[in-house]
Design a protein around this motif. Sequence first.
Motif, PDB file in Angstrom:
ATOM      1  N   ASN A  96       1.026  -1.206  -0.223  1.00 52.97           N
ATOM      2  CA  ASN A  96      -0.014  -0.124   0.139  1.00 52.97           C
ATOM      3  C   ASN A  96       0.927   1.333  -0.021  1.00 52.97           C
ATOM      4  OD1 ASN A  96       1.063   0.091   2.609  1.00 52.97           O
ATOM      5  ND2 ASN A  96      -1.129   0.273   3.401  1.00 52.97           N
ATOM      6  N   ASN A  97       2.261   1.031  -0.105  1.00 50.75           N
ATOM      7  CA  ASN A  97       3.076   2.145   0.014  1.00 50.75           C
ATOM      8  C   ASN A  97       3.619   2.585  -1.396  1.00 50.75           C
ATOM      9  OD1 ASN A  97       5.954   3.472   0.478  1.00 50.75           O
ATOM     10  ND2 ASN A  97       4.852   4.004   2.404  1.00 50.75           N
ATOM     11  N   PHE A  98       3.459   3.773  -1.840  1.00 52.59           N
ATOM     12  CA  PHE A  98       4.049   4.150  -3.367  1.00 52.59           C
ATOM     13  C   PHE A  98       5.508   3.806  -3.236  1.00 52.59           C
ATOM     14  CE2 PHE A  98       5.531   7.148  -6.119  1.00 52.59           C
ATOM     15  CZ  PHE A  98       5.324   6.772  -7.321  1.00 52.59           C
ATOM     16  N   LYS A  99       6.302   4.573  -2.429  1.00 56.21           N
ATOM     17  CA  LYS A  99       7.706   4.127  -2.288  1.00 56.21           C
ATOM     18  C   LYS A  99       8.104   2.707  -2.414  1.00 56.21           C
ATOM     19  CE  LYS A  99       8.881   8.423   0.329  1.00 56.21           C
ATOM     20  NZ  LYS A  99       9.650   8.851   1.305  1.00 56.21           N
ATOM     21  N   CYS A 100       7.504   1.922  -1.596  1.00 53.60           N
ATOM     22  CA  CYS A 100       7.710   0.549  -1.824  1.00 53.60           C
ATOM     23  C   CYS A 100       7.587  -0.128  -3.303  1.00 53.60           C
ATOM     24  CB  CYS A 100       7.044  -0.235  -0.799  1.00 53.60           C
ATOM     25  SG  CYS A 100       7.382   0.021   0.951  1.00 53.60           S
ATOM     26  N   ILE A 101       6.405   0.389  -3.845  1.00 53.63           N
ATOM     27  CA  ILE A 101       5.995  -0.331  -5.152  1.00 53.63           C
ATOM     28  C   ILE A 101       7.048   0.479  -6.165  1.00 53.63           C
ATOM     29  CG2 ILE A 101       4.198   0.067  -7.018  1.00 53.63           C
ATOM     30  CD1 ILE A 101       3.933  -2.109  -4.790  1.00 53.63           C
TER      31      ILE A 101
ATOM     32  N   ASP B 147      11.527  -0.298  -9.775  1.00 45.66           N
ATOM     33  CA  ASP B 147      12.860   0.083 -10.419  1.00 45.66           C
ATOM     34  C   ASP B 147      13.866  -1.040 -10.247  1.00 45.66           C
ATOM     35  OD1 ASP B 147      11.673   2.606 -10.749  1.00 45.66           O
ATOM     36  OD2 ASP B 147      12.845   3.694  -8.857  1.00 45.66           O
ATOM     37  N   THR B 148      13.728  -1.929  -9.248  1.00 44.25           N
ATOM     38  CA  THR B 148      14.669  -2.837  -8.957  1.00 44.25           C
ATOM     39  C   THR B 148      14.496  -4.108  -9.787  1.00 44.25           C
ATOM     40  OG1 THR B 148      15.096  -2.370  -6.755  1.00 44.25           O
ATOM     41  CG2 THR B 148      15.508  -4.424  -6.982  1.00 44.25           C
ATOM     42  N   ALA B 149      13.195  -4.322 -10.211  1.00 43.80           N
ATOM     43  CA  ALA B 149      12.832  -5.343 -11.174  1.00 43.80           C
ATOM     44  C   ALA B 149      13.363  -5.035 -12.420  1.00 43.80           C
ATOM     45  CB  ALA B 149      11.256  -5.561 -11.003  1.00 43.80           C
ATOM     46  N   THR B 150      13.161  -3.681 -12.820  1.00 40.51           N
ATOM     47  CA  THR B 150      13.761  -3.360 -14.316  1.00 40.51           C
ATOM     48  C   THR B 150      15.010  -3.476 -14.253  1.00 40.51           C
ATOM     49  OG1 THR B 150      11.802  -1.756 -14.476  1.00 40.51           O
ATOM     50  CG2 THR B 150      13.788  -1.445 -15.917  1.00 40.51           C
TER      51      THR B 150
ATOM     52  N   HIS C 166      17.346  -5.527 -12.815  1.00 45.16           N
ATOM     53  CA  HIS C 166      17.953  -6.638 -12.510  1.00 45.16           C
ATOM     54  C   HIS C 166      17.055  -7.758 -13.526  1.00 45.16           C
ATOM     55  CE1 HIS C 166      20.633  -5.459  -9.545  1.00 45.16           C
ATOM     56  NE2 HIS C 166      19.533  -5.163  -8.856  1.00 45.16           N
ATOM     57  N   GLY C 167      16.176  -7.218 -14.331  1.00 42.30           N
ATOM     58  CA  GLY C 167      15.613  -7.958 -15.246  1.00 42.30           C
ATOM     59  C   GLY C 167      14.466  -8.971 -14.511  1.00 42.30           C
ATOM     60  N   PHE C 168      13.796  -8.669 -13.543  1.00 43.86           N
ATOM     61  CA  PHE C 168      12.801  -9.312 -12.742  1.00 43.86           C
ATOM     62  C   PHE C 168      11.417  -9.221 -13.531  1.00 43.86           C
ATOM     63  CE2 PHE C 168      15.679  -8.749  -8.806  1.00 43.86           C
ATOM     64  CZ  PHE C 168      16.283 -10.229  -9.171  1.00 43.86           C
ATOM     65  N   ASP C 169      10.796 -10.219 -13.788  1.00 46.53           N
ATOM     66  CA  ASP C 169       9.429 -10.045 -14.233  1.00 46.53           C
ATOM     67  C   ASP C 169       8.224 -10.041 -13.250  1.00 46.53           C
ATOM     68  OD1 ASP C 169       7.329  -9.781 -16.028  1.00 46.53           O
ATOM     69  OD2 ASP C 169       7.412 -11.699 -16.706  1.00 46.53           O
ATOM     70  N   ILE C 170       8.184  -9.021 -12.734  1.00 46.66           N
ATOM     71  CA  ILE C 170       7.208  -8.884 -11.481  1.00 46.66           C
ATOM     72  C   ILE C 170       6.122  -7.765 -11.763  1.00 46.66           C
ATOM     73  CG2 ILE C 170       6.820  -8.261  -9.067  1.00 46.66           C
ATOM     74  CD1 ILE C 170       9.886  -9.046  -8.793  1.00 46.66           C
ATOM     75  N   VAL C 171       4.807  -8.285 -11.490  1.00 47.74           N
ATOM     76  CA  VAL C 171       3.790  -7.298 -11.631  1.00 47.74           C
ATOM     77  C   VAL C 171       3.517  -6.706 -10.274  1.00 47.74           C
ATOM     78  CG1 VAL C 171       1.165  -7.033 -12.154  1.00 47.74           C
ATOM     79  CG2 VAL C 171       2.633  -8.776 -13.501  1.00 47.74           C
ATOM     80  N   THR C 172       3.624  -5.223 -10.281  1.00 52.74           N
ATOM     81  CA  THR C 172       3.267  -4.543  -9.081  1.00 52.74           C
ATOM     82  C   THR C 172       1.899  -3.699  -8.964  1.00 52.74           C
ATOM     83  OG1 THR C 172       4.388  -2.480 -10.060  1.00 52.74           O
ATOM     84  CG2 THR C 172       5.730  -3.985  -8.747  1.00 52.74           C
ATOM     85  N   SER C 173       1.308  -3.729  -7.836  1.00 52.46           N
ATOM     86  CA  SER C 173       0.238  -3.121  -7.546  1.00 52.46           C
ATOM     87  C   SER C 173       0.110  -2.281  -6.279  1.00 52.46           C
ATOM     88  CB  SER C 173      -1.143  -3.979  -7.433  1.00 52.46           C
ATOM     89  OG  SER C 173      -2.136  -3.413  -7.086  1.00 52.46           O
ATOM     90  N   LYS C 174       0.133  -1.023  -6.318  1.00 51.26           N
ATOM     91  CA  LYS C 174      -0.004  -0.233  -5.051  1.00 51.26           C
ATOM     92  C   LYS C 174      -1.241  -0.369  -4.742  1.00 51.26           C
ATOM     93  CE  LYS C 174      -0.339   4.247  -2.855  1.00 51.26           C
ATOM     94  NZ  LYS C 174      -1.562   3.721  -2.380  1.00 51.26           N
ATOM     95  N   ASN C 175      -1.715  -1.141  -3.370  1.00 51.42           N
ATOM     96  CA  ASN C 175      -3.003  -1.529  -3.306  1.00 51.42           C
ATOM     97  C   ASN C 175      -2.952  -1.962  -1.681  1.00 51.42           C
ATOM     98  OD1 ASN C 175      -5.819  -2.258  -3.171  1.00 51.42           O
ATOM     99  ND2 ASN C 175      -5.465  -2.871  -5.510  1.00 51.42           N
ATOM    100  N   ASN C 176      -4.055  -1.729  -1.120  1.00 46.68           N
ATOM    101  CA  ASN C 176      -4.235  -2.246   0.164  1.00 46.68           C
ATOM    102  C   ASN C 176      -4.349  -3.730   0.260  1.00 46.68           C
ATOM    103  OD1 ASN C 176      -6.622  -3.141   2.029  1.00 46.68           O
ATOM    104  ND2 ASN C 176      -5.740  -1.583   3.223  1.00 46.68           N
TER     105      ASN C 176
END
Length: 181
Positions: A74-79, A84-87, A89-99
């Motif tokens: 739920n924290n924008f800075k975390c998402i 940024d880290t996924a990009t 290092h080439g990690f394919d991770i879907v992110t969602s800023k959400n409760n």
Amino acid sequence: MRIISGTKKSILIRAPKDLPSRPTTDKVKESLFNILSNKFKIEKLKVLDLFAGTGNISYEFSSRGCKKIFSVDNNFKCIKFIRDTATKHGFDIVTSKNNSKDFLLNTNENFDIIFLDPPYNFLLDQYLDLINIIKQRDLLFENGEIIIEHSSNISLIEENNNIDVRKYGSSILSFIKKASL
């Protein structure tokens, strides 16, 4: 934090100090993935990392070949940090800023693993509420599991005797199979 195994083994990831998170320790993470690798083919899993924080667990799944990873916080800075880290290092991770609760109530996805690592001041009722939503919405695949990292001050086993509990200092991993929900 560092990646323990897989294609990105030994990469150090430095999270900003202002992120409101408590990354899973290497000891707990190593134990978690030893347990999972004996139960599942990690590269075939679809994983939800709730309360993703720094993305520590998501990166480890990705490094080990897991192709479908959803990181929710739920924290924008975390998402932003996870993206940024996924990009980088080439990690394919879907992110969602959400409760986390809202995500569970509204997702159309199902998962093999739902990993929850909420703040250690989470109350028992809050854990039970999330577990109940996962059960009612049938969000786990047939052999799926909920894995919860929590403090030793909380006991989920009193609510369900079919929980596999592993203790690591002040941290506990509770494994709940779909069949025992």
